[in-house]
Design a protein around this motif. Sequence first.
Motif, PDB file in Angstrom:
ATOM      1  N   GLN A 170       0.817  -1.285   0.006  1.00  0.00           N
ATOM      2  CA  GLN A 170      -0.103  -0.101   0.062  1.00  0.00           C
ATOM      3  C   GLN A 170       0.950   1.260   0.088  1.00  0.00           C
ATOM      4  O   GLN A 170       1.989   1.205   0.523  1.00  0.00           O
ATOM      5  CB  GLN A 170      -1.083   0.130   1.189  1.00  0.00           C
ATOM      6  CG  GLN A 170      -0.244  -0.088   2.560  1.00  0.00           C
ATOM      7  CD  GLN A 170      -1.160   0.006   3.583  1.00  0.00           C
ATOM      8  OE1 GLN A 170      -2.523  -0.285   3.402  1.00  0.00           O
ATOM      9  NE2 GLN A 170      -0.951   0.027   4.661  1.00  0.00           N
TER      10      GLN A 170
ATOM     11  N   ASP B 135      -1.820   7.988  -1.067  1.00  0.00           N
ATOM     12  CA  ASP B 135      -2.286   8.514  -2.260  1.00  0.00           C
ATOM     13  C   ASP B 135      -1.739   9.901  -2.391  1.00  0.00           C
ATOM     14  O   ASP B 135      -1.919  10.390  -3.506  1.00  0.00           O
ATOM     15  CB  ASP B 135      -3.794   8.388  -2.156  1.00  0.00           C
ATOM     16  CG  ASP B 135      -4.490   9.313  -1.130  1.00  0.00           C
ATOM     17  OD1 ASP B 135      -3.598   9.751  -0.395  1.00  0.00           O
ATOM     18  OD2 ASP B 135      -5.639   9.128  -1.004  1.00  0.00           O
TER      19      ASP B 135
ATOM     20  N   VAL C  89      -7.877   4.320 -10.255  1.00  0.00           N
ATOM     21  CA  VAL C  89      -8.887   4.095  -9.175  1.00  0.00           C
ATOM     22  C   VAL C  89     -10.360   3.978  -9.566  1.00  0.00           C
ATOM     23  O   VAL C  89     -10.995   3.131  -9.255  1.00  0.00           O
ATOM     24  CB  VAL C  89      -8.658   5.225  -8.232  1.00  0.00           C
ATOM     25  CG1 VAL C  89      -9.603   5.255  -7.177  1.00  0.00           C
ATOM     26  CG2 VAL C  89      -7.373   5.407  -7.619  1.00  0.00           C
TER      27      VAL C  89
ATOM     28  N   GLY D 227     -10.690   0.564 -11.106  1.00  0.00           N
ATOM     29  CA  GLY D 227     -10.787  -0.737 -10.347  1.00  0.00           C
ATOM     30  C   GLY D 227      -9.402  -1.243 -10.159  1.00  0.00           C
ATOM     31  O   GLY D 227      -9.035  -2.461  -9.682  1.00  0.00           O
TER      32      GLY D 227
ATOM     33  N   ASP E 270      -7.282   0.300  -5.665  1.00  0.00           N
ATOM     34  CA  ASP E 270      -8.167   0.450  -4.606  1.00  0.00           C
ATOM     35  C   ASP E 270      -7.783   1.790  -3.783  1.00  0.00           C
ATOM     36  O   ASP E 270      -6.496   1.805  -3.571  1.00  0.00           O
ATOM     37  CB  ASP E 270      -8.624  -0.561  -3.909  1.00  0.00           C
ATOM     38  CG  ASP E 270      -9.766  -1.481  -4.302  1.00  0.00           C
ATOM     39  OD1 ASP E 270     -10.546  -1.128  -5.159  1.00  0.00           O
ATOM     40  OD2 ASP E 270      -9.781  -2.544  -3.895  1.00  0.00           O
ATOM     41  N   GLN E 271      -8.627   2.439  -3.320  1.00  0.00           N
ATOM     42  CA  GLN E 271      -8.254   3.794  -2.571  1.00  0.00           C
ATOM     43  C   GLN E 271      -9.017   3.411  -1.173  1.00  0.00           C
ATOM     44  O   GLN E 271     -10.268   3.564  -1.229  1.00  0.00           O
ATOM     45  CB  GLN E 271      -8.425   4.864  -3.208  1.00  0.00           C
ATOM     46  CG  GLN E 271      -7.989   6.180  -2.466  1.00  0.00           C
ATOM     47  CD  GLN E 271      -8.002   7.278  -3.426  1.00  0.00           C
ATOM     48  OE1 GLN E 271      -9.015   7.465  -4.455  1.00  0.00           O
ATOM     49  NE2 GLN E 271      -7.347   8.443  -3.365  1.00  0.00           N
ATOM     50  N   ASP E 272      -8.262   3.538  -0.005  1.00  0.00           N
ATOM     51  CA  ASP E 272      -8.969   3.460   1.413  1.00  0.00           C
ATOM     52  C   ASP E 272      -8.115   4.289   2.145  1.00  0.00           C
ATOM     53  O   ASP E 272      -7.120   3.726   2.270  1.00  0.00           O
ATOM     54  CB  ASP E 272      -9.498   1.970   1.453  1.00  0.00           C
ATOM     55  CG  ASP E 272     -10.165   2.024   2.741  1.00  0.00           C
ATOM     56  OD1 ASP E 272     -11.286   2.857   2.963  1.00  0.00           O
ATOM     57  OD2 ASP E 272      -9.920   1.029   3.636  1.00  0.00           O
TER      58      ASP E 272
ATOM     59  N   LEU F   5      -3.352   3.730  -1.547  1.00  0.00           N
ATOM     60  CA  LEU F   5      -3.462   3.050  -2.783  1.00  0.00           C
ATOM     61  C   LEU F   5      -3.129   1.706  -2.528  1.00  0.00           C
ATOM     62  O   LEU F   5      -1.947   1.376  -2.223  1.00  0.00           O
ATOM     63  CB  LEU F   5      -2.915   3.698  -3.918  1.00  0.00           C
ATOM     64  CG  LEU F   5      -3.377   5.179  -4.099  1.00  0.00           C
ATOM     65  CD1 LEU F   5      -2.278   5.640  -5.092  1.00  0.00           C
ATOM     66  CD2 LEU F   5      -4.781   5.302  -4.759  1.00  0.00           C
TER      67      LEU F   5
ATOM     68  N   GLY G  21      -5.939  -3.307  -7.188  1.00  0.00           N
ATOM     69  CA  GLY G  21      -7.348  -3.563  -6.989  1.00  0.00           C
ATOM     70  C   GLY G  21      -7.828  -4.834  -7.756  1.00  0.00           C
ATOM     71  O   GLY G  21      -7.131  -5.460  -8.443  1.00  0.00           O
ATOM     72  N   PRO G  22      -9.121  -5.252  -7.807  1.00  0.00           N
ATOM     73  CA  PRO G  22      -9.604  -6.222  -8.543  1.00  0.00           C
ATOM     74  C   PRO G  22      -9.134  -6.437 -10.009  1.00  0.00           C
ATOM     75  O   PRO G  22      -8.938  -7.610 -10.414  1.00  0.00           O
ATOM     76  CB  PRO G  22     -11.007  -6.431  -8.261  1.00  0.00           C
ATOM     77  CG  PRO G  22     -11.411  -4.769  -7.885  1.00  0.00           C
ATOM     78  CD  PRO G  22     -10.263  -4.412  -7.185  1.00  0.00           C
ATOM     79  N   GLU G  23      -9.505  -5.197 -10.685  1.00  0.00           N
ATOM     80  CA  GLU G  23      -9.178  -5.378 -12.150  1.00  0.00           C
ATOM     81  C   GLU G  23      -7.651  -5.494 -12.392  1.00  0.00           C
ATOM     82  O   GLU G  23      -7.413  -6.407 -13.496  1.00  0.00           O
ATOM     83  CB  GLU G  23      -9.528  -3.998 -12.774  1.00  0.00           C
ATOM     84  CG  GLU G  23      -9.480  -3.953 -14.320  1.00  0.00           C
ATOM     85  CD  GLU G  23     -10.502  -4.725 -14.877  1.00  0.00           C
ATOM     86  OE1 GLU G  23     -10.392  -5.115 -16.096  1.00  0.00           O
ATOM     87  OE2 GLU G  23     -11.370  -5.291 -14.117  1.00  0.00           O
TER      88      GLU G  23
END
Length: 708
Positions: free
Chosen positions: A408, A411, A436, A439, A442-444, A448, A451-453
């Motif tokens: 991670q 961002d 983002v 996908g 992911d950003q949370d 960053l 992500g699933p993609e």
Amino acid sequence: MSPLDDLDPILVHHIVNSLGWRGLRPLQEESIGPVMAGKDAILLAPTAGGKTEAASFPLLSRMTAERWAGTSVLYVCPLKALLNNLLPRLETYTGWLGRTAALWHGDVTAGRRKRILADRPDVLLTTPESLEAMLVSANVDHRAFFSGLQAIVVDEVHAFAGDDRGWHLLAVLERLQKTVGRPVQRIGLSATVGNPAELLHWLQGSAAGRRSARVVAPHLDEPRQQGAHAAPCDIELDYVGSVENAATVIAALHRGEKRLVFCESRRLVEELGEKLRLRGVTTFLSHASLSVDERRRAEQAFADARDCVIVSTSTLELGIDVGDLDRVIQLDAPMTVASFLQRLGRTGRRAGTRRNCLFLALTEDGLLAAAALLLQWKRGWVEPVVAPPEPRHIVAQQLLALCLQEHQVGDKLWQEWWNGFGPFGQPAEPIVRHLVEEGYLDQDGGMLFIGPEAERRFGQRHFMNLTAVFTSPPQFTVLQGRSEIGRTDPDLLTEEIEGPRKLLLAGRSWLVTYIDWHRKRCFVEPTDSGGKAKWSGLGFERATSFELMRAMREVLLGIDPDVALSKRAVTALAEARDHFMDVVHPGGTLITRTSGGQVRWWTWAGHRANATLAATLGTVVAPAQRVNDCWVRLREDVDRQHWKQAVADVSDQLCLPDVDQRAVKGLKFGEALPPRLAQATLATRFADLEGAQAVLEEPVRFVTLTPS
């Protein structure tokens, strides 16, 4: 005081006694000072100019004097075969000082890698892709492994800088430097290029202008006796008219000698290799679609043999040692003077021998291309090495790779990993947002992460596909039993044919016995003849430059290159000049109209400049045309008045070329970009704004051609 006095005395002892050298070459002497002082540098010399020693001797001396520990030097190459070739030399040099060198790339076994991780070598030879794989691997503690890093040597740096692997390399080096936490010396080794200072500035990345740097190129200060080379060369241009005739000439000439033949396509390598073998010539082949074992067998056999020929694409252009070579032969012409210099430098390494190259032109176009290239070479001109503009797809790849490496990333902090370097700084903001939104990331909580993609598209085999920046068309592996021969284009397995399906691979014909469509494998058995070779590409890699096309125009206007021309070449050049007599003019460009109404603007400006002109002059350009190197097709109703108005309207408003959707799909990681940015990236790369502007400023003559 001799520069040798600055090197480690044990190293000097072995240079004199183990190598038997009376002294160092000029490049090696002049490199000692800047490399020992920790400066970034480009070390420039022709092929076989001693560049590896120029970098390694002072670095090994520093390693001892400053007591470097762990893996302190990385030696990065563009080709695994080149690394394999260099390892024994660097093992010898490090061994003199009680140090070690090791190899890490995709062909190195898992067991050997474990031993390297457990007992770090002082010098690690690797590729940029393998280096990045180490950074993202869960099995490598990259912070500990690279903690002692002091210097990075980039061999054949010009081969990196001219394409996207160069951007990838620089981005990985910035991340590595961030991991180490201190500046790391960068040393590039290069053959002759037209812009060494700019190449050094590029290699320094974010440190450009802030760290001391030097170009070391003693040969550039020598008087030029033969174009871009100080040493005399034997160059001949012949016209043979076909692959069949080329094979006849090669089989008859220089018997008993070791000959290296360069071809500009894998298909041509295969066809010539088969024809030479049918003539009883001991022949070996090398190109990217042959299996590793097949290429190694060829290179080893060629290195050990005497009376033989090896036929190769550019895979043997770089510094892989193929033994004591007598002759270089070139079918048609390479795309650049720089490539020719690399190939020419394979010869003349023995005392008492001269560098040499025989050009065998297969076609009129090939003859003109060779003559134009030799004309520029004799003038001492070499292409500047220019990094491809707008590497947005590499930025997307690097953002994903960084999140994979660090798990991670803040961002607001991701730019720090590239020290704000060029395209990886502020210009990357829109790409991050797109990753983002789609996908890929992911950003949370201000962080960053993958992500699933990205998992779906690149996650197979531990994200291995994410570390390779090349896009290769899908190919089928060709197997005889369990032995891999190489890879072939799927079109050869799907096109309609009459009779048995046959392939040409490794210079031999094969009968296809079974195709495993799901696993993309093709099983074959030997057959006598009739095989066919084919590999697909997007075509832009064969676009001739503005400078070489203008040299071709000079050839058509009557200027011969100052090299030996065979009687056949003289005759063929005269026929070519007669053929193009009505469409070349020394005072500018020509717009010709045939009796059938076809209108062509003969620019002699190259594919990229012509594509730029076609996009810019849309009101007078014929629709849906295929752009070529020589001319742009215009609308049939264009006259002088239309033309003057169209040019006046765009005098300072050049447009980027239109982009074929197939090209966009062929852009590796292009799917991770917003479509408009992917198209803009390719449009910028397919343009030649300077060449197009130069053409627009030239006088234009209108000519009506009458049938002869």
